[in-house]
Design an enzyme around this catalytic site. Structure first.
Site, mmCIF file in Angstrom:
data_model
loop_
_atom_site.group_PDB
_atom_site.id
_atom_site.type_symbol
_atom_site.label_atom_id
_atom_site.label_comp_id
_atom_site.label_asym_id
_atom_site.label_seq_id
_atom_site.Cartn_x
_atom_site.Cartn_y
_atom_site.Cartn_z
ATOM 1 N N SER A 129 32.921 42.962 31.657
ATOM 2 C CA SER A 129 34.130 43.710 31.969
ATOM 3 C C SER A 129 33.800 44.998 32.701
ATOM 4 O O SER A 129 32.801 45.651 32.432
ATOM 5 C CB SER A 129 34.904 44.044 30.689
ATOM 6 O OG SER A 129 36.054 44.806 31.008
ATOM 7 N N LYS A 184 35.553 38.894 24.599
ATOM 8 C CA LYS A 184 36.025 39.305 25.933
ATOM 9 C C LYS A 184 37.493 38.955 26.109
ATOM 10 O O LYS A 184 38.263 39.720 26.714
ATOM 11 C CB LYS A 184 35.178 38.610 27.017
ATOM 12 C CG LYS A 184 35.669 38.839 28.457
ATOM 13 C CD LYS A 184 35.720 40.316 28.817
ATOM 14 C CE LYS A 184 35.769 40.549 30.331
ATOM 15 N NZ LYS A 184 36.891 39.945 31.024
ATOM 16 N N HIS A 187 39.431 41.533 24.326
ATOM 17 C CA HIS A 187 39.375 42.735 25.160
ATOM 18 C C HIS A 187 40.462 42.671 26.233
ATOM 19 O O HIS A 187 41.212 43.634 26.442
ATOM 20 C CB HIS A 187 37.993 42.852 25.817
ATOM 21 C CG HIS A 187 37.954 43.794 26.993
ATOM 22 N ND1 HIS A 187 38.430 43.446 28.236
ATOM 23 C CD2 HIS A 187 37.493 45.058 27.103
ATOM 24 C CE1 HIS A 187 38.291 44.465 29.069
ATOM 25 N NE2 HIS A 187 37.711 45.450 28.410
ATOM 26 N N ASN A 188 40.564 41.531 26.906
ATOM 27 C CA ASN A 188 41.548 41.399 27.970
ATOM 28 C C ASN A 188 42.972 41.437 27.435
ATOM 29 O O ASN A 188 43.875 41.974 28.078
ATOM 30 C CB ASN A 188 41.312 40.105 28.751
ATOM 31 C CG ASN A 188 40.127 40.213 29.697
ATOM 32 O OD1 ASN A 188 39.214 41.015 29.476
ATOM 33 N ND2 ASN A 188 40.125 39.419 30.735
ATOM 34 N N GLU A 191 43.717 44.912 26.860
ATOM 35 C CA GLU A 191 43.928 45.505 28.191
ATOM 36 C C GLU A 191 45.371 45.266 28.654
ATOM 37 O O GLU A 191 46.027 46.186 29.168
ATOM 38 C CB GLU A 191 42.943 44.880 29.173
ATOM 39 C CG GLU A 191 43.082 45.332 30.608
ATOM 40 C CD GLU A 191 42.202 44.509 31.539
ATOM 41 O OE1 GLU A 191 42.723 44.060 32.583
ATOM 42 O OE2 GLU A 191 41.012 44.313 31.225
#
Length: 483
Positions: A129, A184, A187-188, A191
Site C-alpha cells: 500500500s 491489506k 486496510h483498503n 481507506e
C-alpha cells in the site's frame, strides 16, 4: 554474469516503482513484461544505469536469479495471476518463492499457497500500500503465506518498506496463507471509510456552511495538526487549493461519480461471512455505488422537493463539531475493521499481531496517520482486546466527541445532507453500548413464522424454546437458529 536478488513481473505503475525502490537500496532486480518493448523502454529509460536487468522470457528470468529464486508478480488480480503461476512452474525448482504483490482476494491466496506448497514451492501473498509514491519511496508491506519464505524475502521487503519516526519498519510477517492479503483488504476497506468520512465533512462545510474551497483548504490544513493528522487529510487540503486554468477550484469541475476496484466490496462481504457489523465501511462502499447513479440522481433532483438549508448557528463552532464527528467516526471505522480481523483470524487460525498491523499501517500506506500509534498502544497493552472502543484511551476519547457527533448528524439530516458513514457509525456506537436491543421481538417474529426458536433471559444461554403462537402450529421447531 552477476545473478539478481529478485525478479519482478509486471511493469505498470506499482511494479516500476517497486523495482526503482529495490535498486536504490542496493538490490539487483531482473524484470519481465509480456511485451519486450515495455522492458526495453524501462531499462533504457527510467532504470538506465541502475542495477536492473531486462529479461525477455520466463526461462531467462528464472536463469538470471540467485537460488532459491524469488519472483514477485505485480499484475492484475484474478485469472492473470493463476495463468502466470502455471507458466512459471516449469522454470522453477523446489524451494523457489513466488510473491503476489497485487490486490488479490485472500481466498485465492489461501488456495494458491496450498497448491504451490504441494508442488514444493513457497508462496507469499502480500499487500503493498502507498500508491505510486509509496512504492517508490517506501510502502507499507503486509506479507503472508508460506512462513518458510519469510527469511528469504525479509531483507528486501524491510529495506524497501516505509520507516516511521523511531525507525520502526512498516513491514513484518502477518500470518499463514491468505493473512497478508486479508489484512491489506481490511486496510483498503478502512481507506474507503476514511475517504467517505472526509467527503461528508467537505459536503457539510460546502453545502451547509457555504464555505469556499480556499476556506476549506485552510480548515483541512489546520485539522492536519490535530488528532486527524494523516495522509488523507493532508492531500484533501492540497486538492482544495488547486485551481483550474480559469482560476476556479479544480475539485468543483470533477464529475461526482466515484470508482472502485473491489477491495471495499470484498471487505463488506467478508464481514457478512464472519457475522461482524462493518456498518460504516459498508456504507462507504454503497456511497460510491450511489454516486455512480449520476443520471438517475439528476432526474431525482428535479423530481423531488429539495430540503432548504436552514443553518443559523456559529460557523466556527460547527466546524469544530464536524472535526470531532469525523474523529469519532474514524474510531468506529477502525474498531469495526479490527473486529473483522479478529473474527477472520479465529476462522482461519491466523495468529495476527494487531499492534504490529497498526505499525505496518503507520507509514507508507494510504491510511497512514498519527492515530494508528494509539491503536498500536492499545493492542500492546492488551493483545486480547475484543473491540477498540473498550480500550481506556478510545473509550474516554469517544465519550468527549459524542455530543458534537450527534449535533453534526442531526444537522445533516435536518438539512438533507447525506452522511451515510458518519450516521451509521453513530448508530453502531449507540447499538454497541446498548445493554438491550429490540432483537427479542425480532426473534419472536422468526419463531412465529418459521419456528426458529429463541432463548430466554430467565434461562441459561444455549437453552432454546419454541412457542405455538397461533395455537394452530405444532411443537416441531427448526434447527436453523443462529446467533
Amino acid at each position: 554474469m552477476k545473478k539478481s536478488d529478485i525478479g519482478l513481473i509486471g511493469l505498470a505503475v506499482m511494479g516500476e516503482n517497486l523495482v526503482m525502490n529495490m535498486a536504490s537500496k542496493g538490490f539487483q532486480v531482473s524484470v519481465y513484461a509480456r511485451r519486450a518493448s515495455v522492458v526495453n523502454d524501462f531499462i533504457n529509460g527510467r532504470a538506465k544505469g541502475m542495477s536492473v536487468v531486462g529479461t525477455y522470457s520466463l526461462e531467462e528470468l528464472a536463469e538470471s536469479l540467485i537460488k532459491p529464486r524469488k519472483i514477485m508478480l505485480m499484475i492484475k488480480a484474478g485469472d492473470p495471476v493463476d495463468s502466470v503461476i502455471e507458466q512459471l512452474l516449469p522454470v522453477l525448482e523446489k524451494g523457489d518463492v513466488i510473491i503476489d504483490g497485487g490486490n488479490s482476494h485472500y481466498p485465492d491466496t489461501i488456495r494458491r499457497t496450498k497448491y504451490l506448497e504441494e508442488k514444493g514451492l513457497l508462496y507469499i501473498g502480500t499487500g503493498v500500500s502507498g500508491g505510486e509514491e509509496g512504492a517508490l519511496l517506501g510502502p507499507s508491506i503486509m506479507p503472508g503465506g508460506s512462513e518458510e519464505a519469510w527469511p528469504l524475502v525479509k531483507p528486501i521487503f524491510q529495506a524497501i518498506a516505509a520507516k516511521v519516526e523511531n525507525g520502526d519498519v512498516c513491514c513484518d510477517w502477518v500470518g499463514s496463507d491468505g493473512a497478508g492479503h486479508f489484512v491489506k483488504m481490511v486496510h483498503n476497506g478502512i481507506e474507503y471509510g476514511d475517504i467517505q468520512l472526509i467527503t461528508e465533512a467537505y459536503h457539510l462545510m460546502k453545502n451547509v456552511l457555504k464555505m469556499s474551497a480556499d476556506e476549506m483548504h485552510e480548515v483541512f490544513k489546520a485539522w492536519n495538526k490535530t488528532e486527524l493528522d494523516s495522509y488523507l487529510i493532508e492531500i484533501t487540503a492540497d486538492i482544495l487549493a488547486v485551481k483550474d486554468t480559469d482560476g476556479k477550484p479544480l475539485v468543483d469541475k470533477i464529475l461526482d461519480t466515484a470508482g472502485q476496484k473491489g477491495t471495499g466490496k470484498w471487505t463488506a462481504v467478508s464481514s457478512l461471512d464472519e457475522g461482524v457489523p462493518l456498518t460504516l465501511i459498508a456504507e462507504s462502499v454503497y456511497a460510491r455505488c450511489l454516486s455512480a447513479l449520476k443520471e438517475e440522481r439528476v432526474i431525482a433532483s428535479k423530481t423531488f422537493k429539495q430540503t432548504p438549508i436552514t443553518f443559523s448557528g456559529d460557523k466556527n463552532e460547527f466546524i469544530e463539531h464536524i472535526r470531532k464527528a469525523l474523529y469519532a467516526s474514524k474510531i468506529i471505522s477502525y474498531a469495526q475493521g479490527y473486529a473483522l480481523m479478529r473474527a477472520a483470524a479465529q476462522t482461519n487460525q491466523w495468529a495476527l499481531n494487531y499492534g504490529g498491523i497498526a505499525l505496518m499501517w503507520r507509514g507508507g500506506c494510504i491510511i497512514r496517520s498519527v492515530f494508528l500509534g494509539k491503536i498500536k498502544e492499545a493492542f500492546d497493552k492488551n493483545q486480547e482486546l475484543s473491540n477498540l472502543l473498550l480500550d481506556p484511551y478510545f473509550k474516554e476519547t469517544i465519550e468527549t466527541l459524542t455530543d458534537s457527533w450527534r449535533i453534526v448528524v442531526s444537522t445533516a439530516i435536518m438539512n438533507g445532507i447525506p452522511t451515510p458513514s458518519m450516521s451509521s457509525g453513530l448508530t453502531y456506537f449507540d447499538g454497541y453500548k446498548s445493554e438491550r436491543l429490540p432483537a427479542n421481538l425480532l426473534q419472536a417474529q422468526r419463531d412465529y413464522f418459521g419456528a426458529h426458536t429463541y432463548e430466554r433471559i430467565d434461562k441459561p444461554r444455549g437453552e432454546f424454546f419454541h412457542t405455538n403462537w397461533t395455537g394452530r402450529g405444532g411443537d416441531t421447531s427448526s434447527t436453523t437458529y443462529n446467533v
